[in-house]
Design a protein around this motif. Structure first.
Motif, mmCIF file in Angstrom:
data_model
loop_
_atom_site.group_PDB
_atom_site.id
_atom_site.type_symbol
_atom_site.label_atom_id
_atom_site.label_comp_id
_atom_site.label_asym_id
_atom_site.label_seq_id
_atom_site.Cartn_x
_atom_site.Cartn_y
_atom_site.Cartn_z
ATOM 1 N N ASP A 60 17.126 -77.328 -42.225
ATOM 2 C CA ASP A 60 16.027 -76.477 -42.668
ATOM 3 C C ASP A 60 15.347 -77.000 -43.928
ATOM 4 O O ASP A 60 14.447 -76.364 -44.453
ATOM 5 N N GLU A 61 15.798 -78.140 -44.423
ATOM 6 C CA GLU A 61 15.135 -78.760 -45.574
ATOM 7 C C GLU A 61 14.572 -80.083 -45.111
ATOM 8 O O GLU A 61 15.281 -80.932 -44.587
ATOM 9 N N GLU A 77 10.796 -77.353 -48.588
ATOM 10 C CA GLU A 77 11.077 -76.096 -47.894
ATOM 11 C C GLU A 77 9.953 -75.656 -46.967
ATOM 12 O O GLU A 77 10.132 -74.749 -46.164
ATOM 13 N N SER A 78 8.779 -76.284 -47.087
ATOM 14 C CA SER A 78 7.652 -75.885 -46.262
ATOM 15 C C SER A 78 6.711 -77.059 -46.064
ATOM 16 O O SER A 78 6.523 -77.878 -46.970
ATOM 17 N N LEU A 79 6.103 -77.121 -44.888
ATOM 18 C CA LEU A 79 5.149 -78.184 -44.589
ATOM 19 C C LEU A 79 3.716 -77.783 -44.939
ATOM 20 O O LEU A 79 2.790 -78.549 -44.719
ATOM 21 N N ALA A 80 3.533 -76.592 -45.504
ATOM 22 C CA ALA A 80 2.201 -76.047 -45.708
ATOM 23 C C ALA A 80 1.305 -76.928 -46.572
ATOM 24 O O ALA A 80 0.090 -76.941 -46.399
ATOM 25 N N SER A 81 1.901 -77.676 -47.509
ATOM 26 C CA SER A 81 1.094 -78.454 -48.438
ATOM 27 C C SER A 81 0.891 -79.908 -48.009
ATOM 28 O O SER A 81 0.205 -80.654 -48.693
ATOM 29 N N LEU A 82 1.481 -80.306 -46.896
ATOM 30 C CA LEU A 82 1.377 -81.702 -46.477
ATOM 31 C C LEU A 82 0.003 -82.004 -45.880
ATOM 32 O O LEU A 82 -0.520 -81.220 -45.085
ATOM 33 N N PRO A 83 -0.584 -83.144 -46.226
ATOM 34 C CA PRO A 83 -1.846 -83.557 -45.604
ATOM 35 C C PRO A 83 -1.639 -83.954 -44.153
ATOM 36 O O PRO A 83 -0.503 -84.166 -43.702
ATOM 37 N N ASN A 93 8.384 -89.163 -36.419
ATOM 38 C CA ASN A 93 9.683 -89.700 -36.838
ATOM 39 C C ASN A 93 10.848 -88.762 -36.582
ATOM 40 O O ASN A 93 11.911 -88.920 -37.175
ATOM 41 N N THR A 94 10.648 -87.774 -35.718
ATOM 42 C CA THR A 94 11.744 -86.829 -35.461
ATOM 43 C C THR A 94 11.919 -86.571 -33.971
ATOM 44 O O THR A 94 10.942 -86.597 -33.206
ATOM 45 N N ASN A 95 13.149 -86.324 -33.579
ATOM 46 C CA ASN A 95 13.457 -85.887 -32.224
ATOM 47 C C ASN A 95 13.928 -84.434 -32.205
ATOM 48 O O ASN A 95 14.327 -83.919 -31.159
ATOM 49 N N ASP A 96 13.879 -83.792 -33.365
ATOM 50 C CA ASP A 96 14.334 -82.416 -33.486
ATOM 51 C C ASP A 96 13.265 -81.470 -32.935
ATOM 52 O O ASP A 96 12.153 -81.414 -33.472
ATOM 53 N N PRO A 97 13.562 -80.715 -31.879
ATOM 54 C CA PRO A 97 12.565 -79.820 -31.286
ATOM 55 C C PRO A 97 12.003 -78.795 -32.274
ATOM 56 O O PRO A 97 10.805 -78.494 -32.243
ATOM 57 N N LEU A 98 12.854 -78.265 -33.143
ATOM 58 C CA LEU A 98 12.378 -77.262 -34.093
ATOM 59 C C LEU A 98 11.397 -77.864 -35.088
ATOM 60 O O LEU A 98 10.407 -77.235 -35.469
ATOM 61 N N MET A 99 11.676 -79.079 -35.522
ATOM 62 C CA MET A 99 10.760 -79.780 -36.415
ATOM 63 C C MET A 99 9.429 -80.039 -35.709
ATOM 64 O O MET A 99 8.358 -79.857 -36.288
ATOM 65 N N ASN A 132 12.340 -68.158 -36.358
ATOM 66 C CA ASN A 132 11.534 -68.265 -37.575
ATOM 67 C C ASN A 132 10.360 -69.219 -37.361
ATOM 68 O O ASN A 132 9.242 -68.948 -37.801
ATOM 69 N N GLN A 133 10.606 -70.345 -36.668
ATOM 70 C CA GLN A 133 9.527 -71.296 -36.402
ATOM 71 C C GLN A 133 8.463 -70.669 -35.512
ATOM 72 O O GLN A 133 7.265 -70.885 -35.710
ATOM 73 N N LEU A 134 8.906 -69.895 -34.534
ATOM 74 C CA LEU A 134 7.946 -69.215 -33.674
ATOM 75 C C LEU A 134 7.097 -68.228 -34.478
ATOM 76 O O LEU A 134 5.890 -68.114 -34.273
#
Length: 311
Positions: A60-61, A77-83, A93-99, A132-134
């Motif tokens: 979760d981090e 903790e959040s992707l909200a600020s990422l460009p 770069n991820t295989n994690d479904p939640l990500m 939570n992601q949903l």
């Protein structure tokens, strides 16, 4: 996301009767063979119970240890600020479904995100982070009713899981329910004093209503923990500006790069602080480099700042 309902199969016991004029040795073997062939397709079905993915706190981090974002506590903790470029890098770069669900929702690719969620339902239906992601997906779609529903589903699985508590506060704040937002942020911050985002949101809410005395020490503490976090630094500068400590505000803004100062939410306040320090030329220079919306609330604020700085 489609509403997934369990299918109930009713198995009825078959009562067979043998008419008096038909004996067992005269059963039509061809018909029986044909009947068996009709059901051969079931041999390809998989009735094995699917393994479920349990919640893991370490997932979760977000890990940006190899980039500048590693110093930004809020980004962890959040992707909200990422460009946009960083979001694309994260999903590649991820295989994690939640990500993937999370990133695609922040990219606005809601259909793709919800398709992944549907496909992964059996595996993650008891995973609090999944719901939570949903919730965040629907929040980003401005479907607040469903966002609240899924955040509460996440909390049903783990009442002490911080993200949905904080996120409920974000929804309530967007809805103008500030008392409920305050309660949610406080609860999330109390559940884990090491979590940055709920504490930051709480301080921002204090600042919004002019309670600088409560907001300022929170921002000061957050800056010590994450000195390179632009959002924290900007909030701390704004708190000092409202307090009337213009020099401290200017000192903080002066550490930001040009790209950060071009953001209206940062640059406009920097220009105001410089003007209040009797540095009108510097204020005009900063203001001339600010880019952003010319409409809406920020556009109106930009017009007021421009008038203040140039008079």
């Amino acid at each position: 996301m489609k509403k997934l309902l369990p299918v109930l199969l009713l198995f009825l016991s078959a009562c067979s009767t043998t008419p008096g004029n038909v004996s067992g040795d005269k059963v039509n073997k061809r018909a029986l063979s044909s009947s068996e062939d009709d059901f051969k397709w079931v041999e390809g079905l998989d009735f094995d119970k699917k393994s479920e993915e349990k919640y893991r706190a370490d997932k979760d981090e977000f890990d940006f240890s190899s980039s500048d974002e590693s110093a930004h506590a809020l980004v962890k903790e959040s992707l909200a600020s990422l460009p946009a470029a960083k979001l694309e890098e994260a999903v590649s770069n991820t295989n994690d479904p939640l990500m993937k669900i999370n990133v695609k929702c922040y990219q606005g690719k809601f259909d793709e995100a919800l398709k992944i969620a549907d496909d992964q339902y059996s595996k993650y239906k008891n995973n609090t982070s999944y719901w939570n992601q949903l919730g965040t997906c629907y929040f980003l779609k401005s479907d607040f009713a469903k966002a609240i529903l899924f955040y509460n589903k996440s909390r049903d699985l783990d009442a002490k899981f911080i993200p949905p508590v904080n996120n409920l506060g974000v929804v309530y704040q967007r809805q103008g329910k500030f008392q409920k937002a305050l309660a949610a942020f406080k609860l999330a911050a109390d559940l884990n004093t090491f979590s940055v985002t709920p504490t930051y949101n709480l301080a921002q809410l204090y600042l919004r209503f002019g309670t600088v005395g409560k907001a300022l020490p929170i921002f000061q503490g957050l800056q010590k923990r994450s000195p390179k976090d632009v959002e924290v630094g900007s909030a701390l500068a704004s708190a000092n500006l409202i307090k009337g400590d213009y020099q401290t505000a200017v000192d903080i803004y002066a550490r930001f790069d040009k790209a950060t100062l071009a953001n209206p939410s940062v640059g406009l306040n920097y220009a105001v602080a410089l003007k209040l320090l009797n540095r009108p030329q510097d204020a005009q220079t900063v203001l001339s480099n600010v880019s952003g919306p010319t409409t809406g609330a920020m556009g109106e604020y930009a017009q007021r700042v421009d008038k203040f700085v140039r008079n």
